[in-house]
Write an enzyme that holds these catalytic residues in place. Structure first.
Site, PDB file in Angstrom:
ATOM      1  N   ILE A  10       0.849  -1.201   0.000  1.00 36.71           N
ATOM      2  CA  ILE A  10       0.000   0.000   0.000  1.00 36.71           C
ATOM      3  C   ILE A  10       0.880   1.245   0.000  1.00 36.71           C
ATOM      4  O   ILE A  10       0.578   2.241  -0.637  1.00 36.71           O
ATOM      5  CB  ILE A  10      -0.936   0.030   1.235  1.00 36.71           C
ATOM      6  CG1 ILE A  10      -1.829  -1.202   1.262  1.00 36.71           C
ATOM      7  CG2 ILE A  10      -1.775   1.302   1.243  1.00 36.71           C
ATOM      8  CD1 ILE A  10      -2.618  -1.358   2.551  1.00 36.71           C
ATOM      9  N   GLY A  13       4.767   3.839   5.527  1.00 40.25           N
ATOM     10  CA  GLY A  13       4.256   4.629   6.647  1.00 40.25           C
ATOM     11  C   GLY A  13       5.416   5.263   7.394  1.00 40.25           C
ATOM     12  O   GLY A  13       6.572   5.147   6.986  1.00 40.25           O
ATOM     13  N   TYR A  15       6.644   4.313  10.119  1.00 33.69           N
ATOM     14  CA  TYR A  15       7.480   3.320  10.799  1.00 33.69           C
ATOM     15  C   TYR A  15       7.929   2.167   9.914  1.00 33.69           C
ATOM     16  O   TYR A  15       8.632   1.288  10.367  1.00 33.69           O
ATOM     17  CB  TYR A  15       6.726   2.770  12.012  1.00 33.69           C
ATOM     18  CG  TYR A  15       6.331   3.861  12.964  1.00 33.69           C
ATOM     19  CD1 TYR A  15       7.273   4.414  13.825  1.00 33.69           C
ATOM     20  CD2 TYR A  15       5.040   4.378  12.984  1.00 33.69           C
ATOM     21  CE1 TYR A  15       6.935   5.439  14.678  1.00 33.69           C
ATOM     22  CE2 TYR A  15       4.692   5.409  13.839  1.00 33.69           C
ATOM     23  CZ  TYR A  15       5.648   5.937  14.687  1.00 33.69           C
ATOM     24  OH  TYR A  15       5.316   6.956  15.534  1.00 33.69           O
ATOM     25  N   GLY A  16       7.493   2.124   8.674  1.00 39.78           N
ATOM     26  CA  GLY A  16       7.885   1.015   7.811  1.00 39.78           C
ATOM     27  C   GLY A  16       6.874   0.784   6.707  1.00 39.78           C
ATOM     28  O   GLY A  16       6.010   1.616   6.456  1.00 39.78           O
ATOM     29  N   THR A  17       6.981  -0.370   6.070  1.00 41.40           N
ATOM     30  CA  THR A  17       6.154  -0.657   4.893  1.00 41.40           C
ATOM     31  C   THR A  17       4.779  -1.190   5.290  1.00 41.40           C
ATOM     32  O   THR A  17       4.653  -1.926   6.268  1.00 41.40           O
ATOM     33  CB  THR A  17       6.870  -1.702   4.013  1.00 41.40           C
ATOM     34  OG1 THR A  17       8.237  -1.308   3.884  1.00 41.40           O
ATOM     35  CG2 THR A  17       6.262  -1.769   2.628  1.00 41.40           C
ATOM     36  N   ASP A 126       0.938  12.563  16.564  1.00 39.67           N
ATOM     37  CA  ASP A 126       1.402  12.767  15.184  1.00 39.67           C
ATOM     38  C   ASP A 126       0.219  12.732  14.216  1.00 39.67           C
ATOM     39  O   ASP A 126       0.286  12.115  13.164  1.00 39.67           O
ATOM     40  CB  ASP A 126       2.440  11.691  14.829  1.00 39.67           C
ATOM     41  CG  ASP A 126       3.208  12.024  13.546  1.00 39.67           C
ATOM     42  OD1 ASP A 126       3.310  13.228  13.207  1.00 39.67           O
ATOM     43  OD2 ASP A 126       3.688  11.094  12.883  1.00 39.67           O
TER      44      ASP A 126
END
Length: 292
Positions: A10, A13, A15-17, A126
């Site tokens: 998708i 993000g 923090y990661g995929t 956030d």
């Protein structure tokens, strides 16, 4: 991970995929977030795991549900409910025009999600359009709740995108370390203005200094009387004394008078004066709103 079949990536993000995936047993579509940790050698910090497990208890229709936490050899994958798009993509598809009733509905749902989490002492820290997700029924859900506390907010995303300052309040920009629910209320105010303007950000700053200037030019530079604690903040420095913009009519032309009043109560430079989520839900702006 055998439980889930990856369907497609998708995106990246904070923090990661993130992958779209399917539960092999139930065929339910989910979102998998693989959390990349800075110190991969260390594995997953136990404090982060504790925080994440608490988030499984956050069950509310305006919060993206955390179904599962998969933890194996230094990897952490979070399994979330799947939503079709985020608010940023939604803005792109609405061609600069958003029905005032949709604005009100999305804002109400955002505040409902915030009120629920804040009542459980969970902050987001956030909030931005990229982590407000919208499903096919027009339901808005807050994603990534509590992750900032578990993992910290990196300066850059894994896609090398700089984590945006546009939704940060002045107290945080001045280096405040003690966060309260007021941090999310400022972000909600910025998002409210962006909703009212069909996707045009209110304070698109380039860096901390530019961000604070944009805020003070619109709202006026706070005086010592208005915000006594300001000068004690770690990164405080004086700014020119900009006068406050007398009316927000030109800033959010499509927002009615009660909407502008709510916006002004969210965008208070002094965090102590910022309206809380429960109070915001009782605001006259929502008087004629019937939740679905």
């Amino acid at each position: 991970m055998q439980k889930y079949e990856k369907l497609e990536k998708i995106g990246e993000g904070t923090y990661g995929t993130v992958f779209k995936a399917k539960n092999r047993d139930t065929h339910e579509i989910v979102a998998l977030k693989r959390v990349r940790l800075d110190d991969d050698d260390e594995g997953v910090p136990s404090s982060a795991l504790r925080e994440i497990c608490l988030l499984k208890e956050l069950k509310h229709k305006n919060i993206v549900r955390l179904h599962d936490v998969l933890h194996s050899d230094k990897k952490l994958t979070l399994v979330f409910e799947f939503c079709d798009q985020d608010l940023k993509k939604y803005f792109d598809s609405c061609n600069g025009d958003l029905d005032p009733e949709i604005v009100k509905s999305f804002m109400y749902q955002l505040l409902k999600g915030l009120a629920f989490c804040h009542s459980r002492n969970v902050l987001h820290r956030d909030l931005k359009p990229q982590n407000l997700l919208i499903n096919r029924n027009g339901e808005l859900k807050l994603a990534d709740f509590g992750l900032a506390r578990a993992f910290g907010i990196p300066v850059r995303c894994y896609s090398a995108e700089v984590v945006t300052l546009w939704y940060r309040p002045p107290d945080v920009l001045f280096g405040a370390k003690l966060y309260s629910t007021s941090i999310d209320m400022w972000s909600a105010g910025c998002i409210f203005a962006e909703l009212a303007n069909a996707g045009r950000p209110l304070f698109p700053g380039n860096d901390v200094d530019d961000q604070l200037k944009r805020i003070f030019r619109l709202l006026g530079t706070p005086t010592e009387e208005q915000w006594p604690a300001m000068t004690k903040l770690p990164d405080y420095k004086p700014y020119p004394m900009y006068p406050a913009t007398m009316s927000l009519v030109n800033v959010v032309p499509k927002l009615n008078a009660t909407g502008r009043d709510l916006l002004q109560n969210l965008l208070k430079c002094n965090p102590v004066q910022r309206i809380c989520a429960d109070e915001a839900l009782q605001h006259p702006y929502f008087a004629d709103f019937c939740p679905p």
